[in-house]
Design a protein around this motif. Structure first.
Motif, PDB file in Angstrom:
ATOM      1  N   VAL A   1       0.838  -1.202   0.000  1.00 16.29           N
ATOM      2  CA  VAL A   1       0.000   0.000   0.000  1.00 16.29           C
ATOM      3  C   VAL A   1       0.874   1.254   0.000  1.00 16.29           C
ATOM      4  O   VAL A   1       0.572   2.228  -0.698  1.00 16.29           O
ATOM      5  N   LEU A   2       1.961   1.233   0.764  1.00 21.47           N
ATOM      6  CA  LEU A   2       2.847   2.402   0.796  1.00 21.47           C
ATOM      7  C   LEU A   2       3.426   2.699  -0.589  1.00 21.47           C
ATOM      8  O   LEU A   2       3.432   3.844  -1.038  1.00 21.47           O
ATOM      9  N   ILE A   3       3.896   1.667  -1.256  1.00 25.71           N
ATOM     10  CA  ILE A   3       4.487   1.879  -2.589  1.00 25.71           C
ATOM     11  C   ILE A   3       3.407   2.236  -3.605  1.00 25.71           C
ATOM     12  O   ILE A   3       3.500   3.247  -4.306  1.00 25.71           O
ATOM     13  N   GLY A   4       2.366   1.406  -3.682  1.00 23.64           N
ATOM     14  CA  GLY A   4       1.301   1.637  -4.661  1.00 23.64           C
ATOM     15  C   GLY A   4       0.572   2.949  -4.435  1.00 23.64           C
ATOM     16  O   GLY A   4       0.263   3.673  -5.381  1.00 23.64           O
ATOM     17  N   GLY A   5       0.298   3.256  -3.163  1.00 22.23           N
ATOM     18  CA  GLY A   5      -0.393   4.505  -2.845  1.00 22.23           C
ATOM     19  C   GLY A   5       0.430   5.725  -3.223  1.00 22.23           C
ATOM     20  O   GLY A   5      -0.097   6.710  -3.752  1.00 22.23           O
ATOM     21  N   ALA A   6       1.735   5.643  -2.976  1.00 23.57           N
ATOM     22  CA  ALA A   6       2.605   6.769  -3.324  1.00 23.57           C
ATOM     23  C   ALA A   6       2.653   6.972  -4.837  1.00 23.57           C
ATOM     24  O   ALA A   6       2.565   8.104  -5.330  1.00 23.57           O
TER      25      ALA A   6
ATOM     26  N   VAL B   1       5.160  13.951 -17.532  1.00 24.44           N
ATOM     27  CA  VAL B   1       5.058  14.487 -16.168  1.00 24.44           C
ATOM     28  C   VAL B   1       4.547  13.408 -15.206  1.00 24.44           C
ATOM     29  O   VAL B   1       5.071  13.237 -14.093  1.00 24.44           O
ATOM     30  N   VAL B   2       3.530  12.668 -15.627  1.00 24.40           N
ATOM     31  CA  VAL B   2       2.962  11.607 -14.785  1.00 24.40           C
ATOM     32  C   VAL B   2       4.019  10.527 -14.524  1.00 24.40           C
ATOM     33  O   VAL B   2       4.158  10.042 -13.391  1.00 24.40           O
ATOM     34  N   THR B   3       4.765  10.161 -15.544  1.00 25.54           N
ATOM     35  CA  THR B   3       5.794   9.128 -15.392  1.00 25.54           C
ATOM     36  C   THR B   3       6.869   9.555 -14.399  1.00 25.54           C
ATOM     37  O   THR B   3       7.254   8.797 -13.509  1.00 25.54           O
ATOM     38  N   VAL B   4       7.346  10.776 -14.534  1.00 22.29           N
ATOM     39  CA  VAL B   4       8.383  11.287 -13.625  1.00 22.29           C
ATOM     40  C   VAL B   4       7.831  11.383 -12.201  1.00 22.29           C
ATOM     41  O   VAL B   4       8.485  10.953 -11.231  1.00 22.29           O
ATOM     42  N   ALA B   5       6.634  11.926 -12.054  1.00 21.17           N
ATOM     43  CA  ALA B   5       6.038  12.082 -10.720  1.00 21.17           C
ATOM     44  C   ALA B   5       5.797  10.721 -10.068  1.00 21.17           C
ATOM     45  O   ALA B   5       6.084  10.533  -8.877  1.00 21.17           O
ATOM     46  N   ALA B   6       5.301   9.753 -10.841  1.00 18.73           N
ATOM     47  CA  ALA B   6       5.055   8.414 -10.305  1.00 18.73           C
ATOM     48  C   ALA B   6       6.369   7.764  -9.869  1.00 18.73           C
ATOM     49  O   ALA B   6       6.435   7.112  -8.818  1.00 18.73           O
ATOM     50  N   ALA B   7       7.417   7.957 -10.649  1.00 23.67           N
ATOM     51  CA  ALA B   7       8.724   7.388 -10.287  1.00 23.67           C
ATOM     52  C   ALA B   7       9.254   8.022  -9.004  1.00 23.67           C
ATOM     53  O   ALA B   7       9.758   7.324  -8.112  1.00 23.67           O
ATOM     54  N   LEU B   8       9.141   9.337  -8.889  1.00 23.39           N
ATOM     55  CA  LEU B   8       9.645  10.023  -7.696  1.00 23.39           C
ATOM     56  C   LEU B   8       8.856   9.649  -6.443  1.00 23.39           C
ATOM     57  O   LEU B   8       9.438   9.359  -5.397  1.00 23.39           O
ATOM     58  N   THR B   9       7.539   9.673  -6.554  1.00 22.87           N
ATOM     59  CA  THR B   9       6.735   9.333  -5.378  1.00 22.87           C
ATOM     60  C   THR B   9       6.830   7.831  -5.078  1.00 22.87           C
ATOM     61  O   THR B   9       6.747   7.430  -3.913  1.00 22.87           O
ATOM     62  N   GLY B  10       7.035   7.028  -6.103  1.00 27.72           N
ATOM     63  CA  GLY B  10       7.270   5.596  -5.882  1.00 27.72           C
ATOM     64  C   GLY B  10       8.541   5.366  -5.097  1.00 27.72           C
ATOM     65  O   GLY B  10       8.617   4.480  -4.234  1.00 27.72           O
ATOM     66  N   ALA B  11       9.568   6.173  -5.372  1.00 24.87           N
ATOM     67  CA  ALA B  11      10.825   6.070  -4.617  1.00 24.87           C
ATOM     68  C   ALA B  11      10.590   6.421  -3.144  1.00 24.87           C
ATOM     69  O   ALA B  11      11.148   5.776  -2.247  1.00 24.87           O
ATOM     70  N   VAL B  12       9.761   7.422  -2.894  1.00 21.54           N
ATOM     71  CA  VAL B  12       9.416   7.776  -1.518  1.00 21.54           C
ATOM     72  C   VAL B  12       8.674   6.606  -0.858  1.00 21.54           C
ATOM     73  O   VAL B  12       8.967   6.226   0.283  1.00 21.54           O
ATOM     74  N   GLY B  13       7.726   6.024  -1.572  1.00 20.13           N
ATOM     75  CA  GLY B  13       6.992   4.869  -1.054  1.00 20.13           C
ATOM     76  C   GLY B  13       7.916   3.694  -0.769  1.00 20.13           C
ATOM     77  O   GLY B  13       7.769   2.995   0.233  1.00 20.13           O
ATOM     78  N   LEU B  14       8.881   3.484  -1.644  1.00 20.45           N
ATOM     79  CA  LEU B  14       9.855   2.408  -1.451  1.00 20.45           C
ATOM     80  C   LEU B  14      10.696   2.657  -0.199  1.00 20.45           C
ATOM     81  O   LEU B  14      10.972   1.735   0.572  1.00 20.45           O
TER      82      LEU B  14
END
Length: 191
Positions: free
Chosen positions: A90-95, A120-133
């Motif tokens: 949930v942390l990774i997917g939610g982020a 923009v969506v791809t970059v944002a998803a990658a960055l927030t995914g890193a935070v979730g990770l």
């Protein structure tokens, strides 16, 4: 004198009857808890020592035997490895989801074309995914650290609240089948 309360407990008034078991192997503990829940035990009736609160309250122990029958040891509801895995997902997917949705909204509001929005969506998803990770790693390290600390101190103590003689027999059978050590029943003051 033992009084039968609304839940069917045969513990004397003001006391709680519990099965106690010690596990050297977190996977066997997970299996025992899963089997207890399949047999109708409520998650709230299953607890382990709360290591953080023990440290905060100055309750130090070097062997699980020191806390097995100590009603003053702070406890917490047992959380299975599968539940921790769900939380990590949930942390990774939610982020990723949150980052993508916010980025898409910002891109759409600013009039960026489809290609720009996708970028923009791809970059944002990658960055927030890193935070979730990163957050997932924190949760995982904390869980593993807590479990391994207890194993190093002689095992993970599991307390099972018992509400009837039938539950007692069921719990003892499961705990013994799952290779728990020092399986026994005791009564402690009700909180």
């Amino acid at each position: 004198m033992a009084a039968l309360d609304m839940s069917g407990s045969t513990a004397p008034a003001g006391r709680v009857r519990e099965a106690v078991a010690v596990f050297d192997d977190p996977d066997r503990l997970d299996g025992a808890v899963a089997e207890l829940q399949q047999c109708g035990f409520n998650r709230a009736d299953l607890s382990i020592a709360d290591g953080e609160r023990c440290r905060t309250l100055g309750i130090a122990y070097t062997d699980a035997r020191e806390i097995e029958d100590n009603p003053k040891v702070p406890r917490t509801v047992f959380i299975s490895k599968a539940s921790v895995g769900d939380a990590e997902g949930v942390l990774i997917g939610g982020a990723v989801y949150l980052g993508a949705v916010v980025a898409a909204g910002v891109a759409a509001a600013s009039g960026v074309g489809i290609t720009g929005t996708i970028a923009v969506v791809t970059v944002a998803a990658a960055l927030t995914g890193a935070v979730g990770l990163y957050l997932r790693g924190s949760v995982h390290r904390r869980y593993v650290g807590t479990i391994h600390e207890q194993v190093r101190h002689g095992g993970i103590v599991l307390w099972v609240n018992l509400h009837s003689p039938e539950q007692e027999q069921c719990a003892l059978g499961i705990l013994n089948r799952c290779a728990a050590k020092r399986v026994h029943v005791h009564e402690v003051p009700a909180l």
